[in-house]
Design an enzyme around this catalytic site. Structure first.
Site, PDB file in Angstrom:
ATOM      1  N   LYS A 122     -22.989 -17.205 -26.322  1.00 13.19           N
ATOM      2  CA  LYS A 122     -22.342 -15.891 -26.323  1.00 13.19           C
ATOM      3  C   LYS A 122     -23.149 -14.898 -27.171  1.00 13.19           C
ATOM      4  O   LYS A 122     -23.323 -13.734 -26.805  1.00 13.19           O
ATOM      5  CB  LYS A 122     -20.896 -16.000 -26.828  1.00 13.19           C
ATOM      6  CG  LYS A 122     -19.980 -16.687 -25.815  1.00 13.19           C
ATOM      7  CD  LYS A 122     -18.617 -17.070 -26.365  1.00 13.19           C
ATOM      8  CE  LYS A 122     -17.855 -17.895 -25.328  1.00 13.19           C
ATOM      9  NZ  LYS A 122     -16.551 -18.380 -25.778  1.00 13.19           N
ATOM     10  N   ASP A 180     -11.022 -12.243 -24.593  1.00 15.27           N
ATOM     11  CA  ASP A 180     -10.807 -13.512 -23.882  1.00 15.27           C
ATOM     12  C   ASP A 180      -9.654 -13.396 -22.886  1.00 15.27           C
ATOM     13  O   ASP A 180      -9.507 -14.248 -22.004  1.00 15.27           O
ATOM     14  CB  ASP A 180     -10.438 -14.621 -24.882  1.00 15.27           C
ATOM     15  CG  ASP A 180     -11.622 -15.514 -25.228  1.00 15.27           C
ATOM     16  OD1 ASP A 180     -12.525 -15.652 -24.390  1.00 15.27           O
ATOM     17  OD2 ASP A 180     -11.609 -16.088 -26.329  1.00 15.27           O
ATOM     18  N   GLN A 210     -12.979 -19.051 -30.984  1.00 10.39           N
ATOM     19  CA  GLN A 210     -13.358 -20.149 -30.094  1.00 10.39           C
ATOM     20  C   GLN A 210     -12.332 -21.286 -30.195  1.00 10.39           C
ATOM     21  O   GLN A 210     -11.962 -21.712 -31.288  1.00 10.39           O
ATOM     22  CB  GLN A 210     -14.766 -20.647 -30.468  1.00 10.39           C
ATOM     23  CG  GLN A 210     -15.350 -21.664 -29.501  1.00 10.39           C
ATOM     24  CD  GLN A 210     -15.620 -21.124 -28.100  1.00 10.39           C
ATOM     25  OE1 GLN A 210     -15.870 -19.944 -27.921  1.00 10.39           O
ATOM     26  NE2 GLN A 210     -15.562 -21.985 -27.111  1.00 10.39           N
TER      27      GLN A 210
HETATM   28  N1  GUN Z   1     -12.886 -22.756 -25.300  1.00 14.91           N
HETATM   29  C1  GUN Z   1     -13.234 -23.075 -24.030  1.00 14.91           C
HETATM   30  N2  GUN Z   1     -13.359 -21.965 -23.279  1.00 14.91           N
HETATM   31  C2  GUN Z   1     -13.099 -20.916 -24.091  1.00 14.91           C
HETATM   32  C3  GUN Z   1     -13.087 -19.507 -23.898  1.00 14.91           C
HETATM   33  O1  GUN Z   1     -13.322 -18.981 -22.792  1.00 14.91           O
HETATM   34  N3  GUN Z   1     -12.782 -18.761 -24.985  1.00 14.91           N
HETATM   35  C4  GUN Z   1     -12.488 -19.313 -26.192  1.00 14.91           C
HETATM   36  N4  GUN Z   1     -12.175 -18.495 -27.197  1.00 14.91           N
HETATM   37  N5  GUN Z   1     -12.487 -20.602 -26.412  1.00 14.91           N
HETATM   38  C5  GUN Z   1     -12.799 -21.405 -25.365  1.00 14.91           C
END
Ligand code: GUN
Length: 289
Positions: A52, A119, A96
């Site tokens: 990211k 998200d 996350q």
């Molecule tokens: N864990 C797995 N996929 C994601 C996601 O798209 N966003 C976040 N914040 N955590 C995750």
């Protein structure tokens, strides 16, 4: 059979975003800024967050990574969320997942200001999405509808089977495929209590597999000419790899691919699109709804 190249599509979209950021900044606008909160040292989460941050650089965004050890308290994390909510330089942020067991994930998600929830996990965004209002849409489902659109895959009136009912993928995916402006499809959601998953899949024009069970979808479950989207990314041990593991999709690719009109590979299919959709959401947050 046509392979859907999520990696190339994501690169093209990130280049488009970078162009837009350039013109925003040339006009004296603010550089979009994404913050990510990472707790602990889970290998998968480390990789996702690292990717990211790299994507932010590609798009011309500013990024900030905030790290905590596994023993961070819920109150400390809530205070961090509050700081990011109030930081005018931060346009959007993510925490996350998964979080350590002693932390209530839902409480953290609900503490995020929904206008910065890139998200799309906050119940306000989930609710707004379900009735077609401006919102942040969860990045994986958004990436998938973007792929379908870029490959001109017809979805209206088609039978779409979503395997899995998670809050992050299955449920929002089903919503989008049902909605007029995205899928306009007839949607069936299958899960562990579905009576006959094979039968449901055999009737599908589009299968979106998001159950996290490696090689679950086999050739006998897929109709000739179907579109198959594989969201699975299970890490399975693989001694031939330097890392010691490989990512395995939910679809038994080698036997399913010959029957498909379109199929996504793992890796290089949905994964890169998830990250590029997060970038899209961040740009949207910076621009305002
Ligand atoms: N864990 C797995 N996929 C994601 C996601 O798209 N966003 C976040 N914040 N955590 C995750």
């Amino acid at each position: 059979m046509q392979l859907i190249d999520g990696k190339a599509t994501a690169e093209a979209i990130k280049a488009e975003i970078a162009e837009e950021v350039k013109s925003i900044m040339a006009a004296g606008g603010k550089q979009p800024h994404l913050a990510a909160v990472l707790v602990g040292h889970d290998g998968g989460s480390e990789t996702y967050v690292k990717n990211k941050v790299i994507a932010c650089e590609k798009c011309g965004f500013k990024s900030t990574l905030i790290r905590y050890e596994d023993d961070v308290t819920e109150d400390e994390l809530l205070a961090c969320v509050e700081r990011l909510n109030n930081d005018n330089d931060v346009d959007g942020f993510i925490v996350q997942l998964p979080l350590p067991r002693h932390i209530d994930e839902q409480k953290i998600i609900e503490a995020i200001d929904y206008r910065k929830d890139v998200d799309g996990f906050h119940p306000i965004n989930v609710g707004r999405m379900s009735i077609g209002l401006p919102c942040f849409i969860s990045a994986t489902p958004l990436g998938i509808v973007t792929l379908l659109k870029r490959y001109n895959i017809e979805t209206a009136g088609k039978k779409c089977v979503v395997l899995g009912r998670s809050n992050i993928v299955g449920k929002p995916m089903a919503q989008l495929m049902m909605q007029k402006q995205y899928g306009d499809a007839t949607v069936t959601v299958c899960h562990s209590h579905t009576a006959d998953i094979k039968k449901e899949c055999r009737e599908a024009d589009i299968i979106i597999a998001a159950i996290g069970k490696p090689d679950f979808v086999t050739a006998d479950m897929v109709k000739e000419g179907a579109v198959v989207i594989d969201v699975g990314t299970t890490r399975v041990p693989d001694a031939t790899r330097k890392s010691g593991f490989r990512l395995n999709g939910d679809v038994k690719f080698d036997e399913v691919a010959p029957k498909c009109s379109f199929i996504t590979p793992v890796p290089g299919g949905v994964g890169p699109m998830t990250i590029c959709s997060l970038m899209k959401n961040t740009l949207q947050a910076a621009k305002g709804w």
